[in-house]
Structures are given as structure tokens and as C-alpha cells.
Design a protein around this motif. Structure first.
Motif, PDB file in Angstrom:
ATOM      1  N   ALA A 391       0.400  -0.316  -1.682  1.00 57.83           N
ATOM      2  CA  ALA A 391       0.876  -0.389  -0.472  1.00 57.83           C
ATOM      3  C   ALA A 391       1.562  -1.315   0.170  1.00 57.83           C
ATOM      4  O   ALA A 391       2.540  -2.000   0.313  1.00 57.83           O
ATOM      5  CB  ALA A 391      -0.077  -0.228   1.199  1.00 57.83           C
ATOM      6  N   GLU A 394       4.576  -1.903  -1.401  1.00 60.52           N
ATOM      7  CA  GLU A 394       5.995  -0.582  -0.016  1.00 60.52           C
ATOM      8  C   GLU A 394       5.945  -1.357   0.946  1.00 60.52           C
ATOM      9  O   GLU A 394       6.499  -0.899   2.279  1.00 60.52           O
ATOM     10  CB  GLU A 394       5.740   0.742   0.223  1.00 60.52           C
ATOM     11  CG  GLU A 394       5.577   1.688  -1.157  1.00 60.52           C
ATOM     12  CD  GLU A 394       5.066   3.113  -1.234  1.00 60.52           C
ATOM     13  OE1 GLU A 394       4.754   3.221  -0.113  1.00 60.52           O
ATOM     14  OE2 GLU A 394       4.953   3.725  -2.132  1.00 60.52           O
ATOM     15  N   GLU A 395       5.327  -2.704   0.703  1.00 64.08           N
ATOM     16  CA  GLU A 395       5.565  -3.327   2.101  1.00 64.08           C
ATOM     17  C   GLU A 395       4.366  -3.440   3.063  1.00 64.08           C
ATOM     18  O   GLU A 395       4.576  -3.814   4.613  1.00 64.08           O
ATOM     19  CB  GLU A 395       6.942  -3.728   2.675  1.00 64.08           C
ATOM     20  CG  GLU A 395       7.326  -4.675   1.638  1.00 64.08           C
ATOM     21  CD  GLU A 395       7.593  -6.290   1.603  1.00 64.08           C
ATOM     22  OE1 GLU A 395       6.813  -6.602   2.372  1.00 64.08           O
ATOM     23  OE2 GLU A 395       8.157  -6.320   0.154  1.00 64.08           O
ATOM     24  N   ARG A 396       3.279  -2.585   3.064  1.00 64.23           N
ATOM     25  CA  ARG A 396       2.372  -1.928   3.544  1.00 64.23           C
ATOM     26  C   ARG A 396       1.064  -2.681   4.014  1.00 64.23           C
ATOM     27  O   ARG A 396       0.920  -3.062   2.704  1.00 64.23           O
ATOM     28  CB  ARG A 396       2.004   0.256   3.982  1.00 64.23           C
ATOM     29  CG  ARG A 396       3.514   0.742   4.259  1.00 64.23           C
ATOM     30  CD  ARG A 396       3.058   1.874   3.937  1.00 64.23           C
ATOM     31  NE  ARG A 396       3.385   2.402   2.540  1.00 64.23           N
ATOM     32  CZ  ARG A 396       1.953   2.768   2.137  1.00 64.23           C
ATOM     33  NH1 ARG A 396       0.452   3.178   2.740  1.00 64.23           N
ATOM     34  NH2 ARG A 396       1.720   2.869   1.014  1.00 64.23           N
ATOM     35  N   LYS A 397       0.471  -2.680   5.248  1.00 64.75           N
ATOM     36  CA  LYS A 397      -0.766  -3.257   5.229  1.00 64.75           C
ATOM     37  C   LYS A 397      -1.509  -2.175   5.734  1.00 64.75           C
ATOM     38  O   LYS A 397      -2.780  -2.446   5.489  1.00 64.75           O
ATOM     39  CB  LYS A 397      -0.779  -4.647   5.838  1.00 64.75           C
ATOM     40  CG  LYS A 397      -0.038  -5.490   5.547  1.00 64.75           C
ATOM     41  CD  LYS A 397      -0.752  -7.106   5.901  1.00 64.75           C
ATOM     42  CE  LYS A 397      -0.209  -7.831   5.033  1.00 64.75           C
ATOM     43  NZ  LYS A 397      -0.542  -9.959   6.407  1.00 64.75           N
TER      44      LYS A 397
END
Ligand SMILES: Nc1ncnc2c1ncn2[C@@H]1O[C@H](COP(=O)(O)OP(=O)(O)OP(=O)(O)O)[C@@H](O)[C@H]1O
Ligand SMILES: [Mg+2]
Length: 424
Positions: A391, A394-397
Motif C-alpha cells: 500500500a 502506492e502512497e496509501r496508508k
């Protein structure tokens, strides 16, 4: 207003130091860990009076640099004639000032609570604050003092410390609450917790067959974590011996090393002695092994016989992945066998819920638990790591259910690869 916290820091430290200096009835367990650790004297095994407070001390305890800058707002604080240490010119004024602003800190500092209870400030209970304060035995500094005693008295202590890895309760990362246990595991663990609490009573009634546990189960099922968590719960130093490490190049030494590890445990008592890779014993018992190794194993078995929780204050925990390798001579030396099975679906769901607790995302844990038959607790953690890293790429937290499913699939490929390479 900026500077408020720093002024409180300075005032707390000055009050604590002065009250501690003047109240002989207070001891190290009355001082909050942050302050205690800073003033700890290893050789003295304690915090010695009188405590003084310099700018360096304020920085050492709170990380606040340049205390000088902040005392302008504290008319009752000044530097001594040499400009080195800080002091309170009018103690009562300082105490009043702090009482108004530092109520939270008084509730976390037994030294202060002692003073304010005696000087009728609100409803502060010294004994309550003291019970909540962490005892010194949990600190790394305490263990270092114990170790330095041993080092002073024994010439080869340095070698000894190489064989045994010592962890302070405060360094234990995972507490018992974060580990999912079976009902049986929980029962056995609460019994041992009680046995330690009532050690004197057990000695009185002559009940000595207690305090040797063998943790049995596949890799990654929480054996090491549970043993460590016990040290945190019981506030006891944790001594870990890897049997493979005690095997010296000079095989003759091996048996001496085993002896030494047990000796150290007795010296540091009360403590937990954790012996990992217990199956190592079994491997060396097969007939054509080196005679010196066999001697070492016999020494180990003898040491186990001779050590006792009730008499020596040492809780012995062995751990193994390969119970089949152990023979009766080993089994009968442990008075409690604790099984660590691979988690079933309900347990997996609980483990997932715990490890996902601090991660954002809408995840159906029941579904993931369903898809992870045969996974250990450790595998589940790896699964989370995979998902989080993917994640992040994909720059997601925020995690999605899909992320976890992908990780499960990748995990399957990995397991297949391991099988192809002929690993276990
Ligand atoms: N039942 C469980 N609940 C929560 N976490 C678990 C559980 N089982 C394993 N884990 C996690 O998996 C990781 C590995 O566990 P641990 O090292 O305690 O396993 P182990 O049984 O000692 O393995 P090994 O036999 O390989 O030494 C730890 O981070 C641990 O917290
Ligand atoms: Mg382990």
C-alpha cells in the motif's frame, strides 16, 4: 503559551529533588522512571541523596535544553552562586505554583504526591500514586546494576554475558494482552503467575515441583513472545540462552558454559531463564555424537534438576519445535508442558484483529482468517507487513481488504517455492 511545559518540567524536577532529599522515608520506587533513570547510580544500585538539578539534568530528564531561558517566568527559582545548579528560593511558593498547573504530574509522581497529601492539597492519595508508579526492577538501569555486581565478583563474567542475552522488562515489546492464547495456555500461565506471587508460601508447605515449563509448538506460534511477555507481566529480568551458542569451539568448554548460564540466573534471581532450541539436547543424544557434547547435555539435565523456582527464584522455560526428538529423560524434568498449536480460525481472527488494531482500513478479518488455514501468528504478521508495504508503494496508508487478499496469494506462491527448494 510556549515555555509553559518547560517551566513545569523545571519545577517538577526541583520539587522532586528537594522533597526526595528531605524525606528519608522515600526510596527509588517513589521516583517516576524518567527521573529515576537519569539519576540512577549503577554501582550504588540506587538514587543517592542529595539530588541536585543542573541545566544538564533538566535536559537529561526531559530533553529540554537551555533551562536558563525558562526560569525567567519562575520568580522562585535561581541559579546558585556558581551558576551551575538550579534551586528554589522559596519552596512554598514553588509548591503552590506547581499545584495549580501540574495536577496531572502530581498524580504520576509519588514523591510529589507524598508532599501534597501531607499538605492537604485536594484529594491526592500517595499510596495510590505509588502503586501506579513503575517499580525500579523494570528499568534497564536496575538490571545493569545487577550485572555489574556479578562482573565485579567474577573474572570470566564477560564471557558469561556472551552466552546469555538479558532483557529488561521495560524492553519487552509485546505484552501478554497482545498475544492470543488458547484457554489451556492462559490457565497454565495464570498458575505460574500465582506460583511466583506465592513463592514463600510454596516453600513453607514444601511444594517444590513447580516452575519448569516446556513450550512446545511449530515455529512462529508465540513461544518466545509469550516467555518474554511473562517477564514484562512479572517484572522479572529475562535471560535467554540459545543452546547452540553454548557449544564452544573447545567442546570441553560447552559443559562449563551450561553451568555458567544457570549460575548467572541464580545470581540475578528472581528471573526467568529461557532456553530456546531445546531439541538441540535431543540431537546430541543420538549415539555417535562427540563425547564432550554428551557431557554438556548431561550437565544441562543436571542443572535443570538442581534449579528451583521456589528455592532459587528462577522460572525455567524451555522451548522446542521438535517434540518428537525429546525423550523421557527430558520430558519428566518439566512439570508443565504448554502446547503452542497453529492457531485455528477463531484464533487467527483474534490475532488479525490485534495486529490490525492500529492500522486504518476496512478489512473483513473473518474472511482473511478463513483464507489463512495453516498460518502461524508469525505468518499473519508477515501478511500484514506485505500488505502495508504494498500500500505504501502506492502512497496509501489506508489498507483495503483487497491488499490482504493479494498478500495471501503472494504468500501461497512463496510457500510453494519453499517446498520446491526442499525446505521444511
Ligand atoms: N498467538 C499469537 N498471538 C499474537 N501474536 C503472535 C501469536 N503467535 C505468534 N505471534 C507473533 O509472531 C511473531 C513470532 O512469534 P515468536 O517468535 O514468539 O514465535 P516462536 O514460537 O518463538 O517461534 P520459533 O519456534 O520460530 O522460535 C511474534 O511477533 C509474535 O508476536
Ligand atoms: Mg522462538
Amino acid at each position: 503559551m510556549s515555555g509553559d511545559v518547560e517551566a513545569l518540567d523545571i519545577c517538577e524536577l526541583l520539587l522532586t529533588a528537594q522533597i526526595y532529599n528531605e524525606s528519608q522515608g522515600l526510596d527509588e520506587d517513589d521516583i517516576p522512571p524518567k527521573i529515576r533513570k537519569h539519576y540512577w547510580e549503577k554501582k550504588e544500585k540506587g538514587v543517592k541523596r542529595p539530588l541536585s538539578v543542573s541545566e544538564g539534568d533538566v535536559e537529561g530528564v526531559y530533553g529540554t535544553k537551555n533551562a536558563r531561558k525558562y526560569i525567567a517566568s519562575l520568580p522562585f527559582v535561581e541559579f546558585d552562586d556558581f551558576g551551575e545548579s538550579l534551586r528554589m528560593t522559596v519552596f512554598d511558593l514553588g509548591a503552590k505554583w506547581f499545584e495549580k498547573r501540574g495536577a496531572d504530574r502530581i498524580r504520576q509522581n509519588p514523591v510529589l504526591a507524598y508532599y501534597y497529601e501531607n499538605n492537604n492539597a485536594g484529594n491526592i492519595s500517595y499510596s495510590q500514586v505509588k502503586t501506579a508508579n513503575r517499580p525500579k526492577e523494570v528499568d534497564r538501569e536496575w538490571i545493569d546494576s545487577l550485572i555489574s555486581e556479578v562482573v565485579e565478583e567474577e573474572d570470566d563474567a564477560k564471557d558469561l554475558l556472551k552466552l546469555v542475552h538479558i532483557v529488561a522488562p521495560e524492553e519487552v515489546k509485546q505484552t501478554l494482552n497482545e498475544i492470543v492464547l488458547t484457554k489451556e495456555q492462559e490457565d497454565k500461565i495464570s498458575k505460574i503467575v500465582k506460583a511466583i506471587e506465592y513463592r514463600d508460601y510454596l516453600r513453607q508447605i514444601g511444594l517444590r515441583e513447580i516452575g519448569k515449563l516446556l513450550f512446545v509448538g511449530p515455529p512462529g506460534t508465540g513461544k518466545t513472545s509469550t516467555a518474554r511477555a511473562l517477564s514484562e507481566r512479572l517484572k522479572l529480568p529475562f535471560l535467554e540462552v540459545k543452546l547452540s551458542m553454548t557449544v564452544s569451539h573447545f567442546l570441553g568448554e560447552t559443559s562449563k558454559n551450561v553451568d555458567k548460564a544457570f549460575e548467572l540466573a541464580k545470581r540475578l534471581n528472581p528471573c526467568i531463564l529461557f532456553i530456546d532450541e531445546f531439541d538441540f539436547v535431543a540431537k546430541t543424544r543420538v549415539s555417535d555424537e562427540h563425547a564432550a557434547l554428551k557431557r554438556a547435555v548431561n550437565t544441562l539435565l543436571k542443572c535443570i534438576d538442581e534449579i528451583s523456582l521456589v528455592n532459587d527464584g528462577v522460572l525455567l522455560i524451555g522451548a522446542t519445535n521438535h517434540p518428537k526428538l525429546l525423550d523421557n529423560a527430558v520430558w519428566r524434568r518439566f512439570d508443565e508442558i504448554v502446547m503452542f498449536p497453529l492457531p485455528d480460525k477463531a484464533m487467527r481472527q483474534e490475532i488479525l484483529a490485534k495486529i490490525l488494531a492500529s492500522v486504518e482500513g476496512d478489512i473483513d478479518v473473518a474472511d482473511i482468517a478463513q483464507r489463512t488455514d495453516g498460518y502461524s501468528g508469525s505468518d499473519l504478521r508477515l501478511l500484514l507487513r506485505e500488505s502495508v508495504l504494498n500500500a505504501l508503494v502506492e502512497e496509501r496508508k489506508v489498507l483495503t481488504h483487497e491488499d490482504l487478499i493479494k498478500a495471501v496469494d503472494a504468500f501461497k506462491d512463496r510457500s510453494n517455492m519453499k517446498l520446491m527448494e526442499g525446505h521444511e
